[in-house]
Motif scaffolding. Structure first.
Motif, mmCIF file in Angstrom:
data_model
loop_
_atom_site.group_PDB
_atom_site.id
_atom_site.type_symbol
_atom_site.label_atom_id
_atom_site.label_comp_id
_atom_site.label_asym_id
_atom_site.label_seq_id
_atom_site.Cartn_x
_atom_site.Cartn_y
_atom_site.Cartn_z
ATOM 1 N N GLY A 23 0.806 -1.217 0.000
ATOM 2 C CA GLY A 23 0.000 0.000 0.000
ATOM 3 C C GLY A 23 0.839 1.266 0.000
ATOM 4 O O GLY A 23 0.528 2.221 -0.709
ATOM 5 N N THR A 27 0.894 3.930 -3.101
ATOM 6 C CA THR A 27 0.573 5.329 -2.815
ATOM 7 C C THR A 27 1.717 6.245 -3.243
ATOM 8 O O THR A 27 1.487 7.280 -3.874
ATOM 9 N N LEU A 46 -6.309 2.770 -0.117
ATOM 10 C CA LEU A 46 -6.056 2.926 1.319
ATOM 11 C C LEU A 46 -7.169 3.739 1.961
ATOM 12 O O LEU A 46 -7.571 4.776 1.436
ATOM 13 N N GLY A 49 -5.501 2.354 6.652
ATOM 14 C CA GLY A 49 -4.048 2.214 6.621
ATOM 15 C C GLY A 49 -3.454 1.380 7.737
ATOM 16 O O GLY A 49 -2.228 1.283 7.850
ATOM 17 N N CYS A 56 -8.370 -1.870 1.062
ATOM 18 C CA CYS A 56 -7.114 -1.920 0.315
ATOM 19 C C CYS A 56 -6.750 -3.314 -0.203
ATOM 20 O O CYS A 56 -5.595 -3.587 -0.493
ATOM 21 N N CYS A 69 -2.169 -2.619 3.019
ATOM 22 C CA CYS A 69 -1.604 -1.772 4.080
ATOM 23 C C CYS A 69 -0.769 -2.573 5.078
ATOM 24 O O CYS A 69 0.023 -1.992 5.808
#
Length: 92
Positions: A23, A27, A46, A49, A56, A69
């Motif tokens: 994740g 990102t 996400l 998180g 996610c 995550c």
């Protein structure tokens, strides 16, 4: 970044640093969505998180429903967008 710290996401090369999750790497690469919902095919990525929700979810090396995550990024992994539950089901 090292050539060793690379996985693919839907065929795209994603670099990451040691200790990053899938994740975090997605990102950092500007990817904001890597799952769609069963109903209405809505994009997700996400949210919390920290592993409490399931927004996610990704498929990694053919294994669906892994929380990006929490999942450590691994060199050579093939990460793909998860559609619905990640299995061959249809929307309810």
């Amino acid at each position: 970044m090292s050539d060793e710290n690379v996985f693919t996401f839907d065929g795209r090369r994603i670099d990451f640093r040691n200790g990053w999750t899938v994740g975090a790497a997605l990102t950092a690469a500007g990817v904001r969505s890597w799952r769609t919902t069963r109903v209405a095919d809505r994009p997700r990525g996400l949210f919390c998180g920290i592993g409490l929700c399931f927004d996610c979810l990704v498929t990694v090396n053919g294994r669906p429903s892994l929380r990006a995550c929490l999942l450590p990024a691994q060199p050579g992994d093939e990460v793909t967008t998860q559609r619905g539950t990640g299995h061959d089901d249809q929307a309810c």
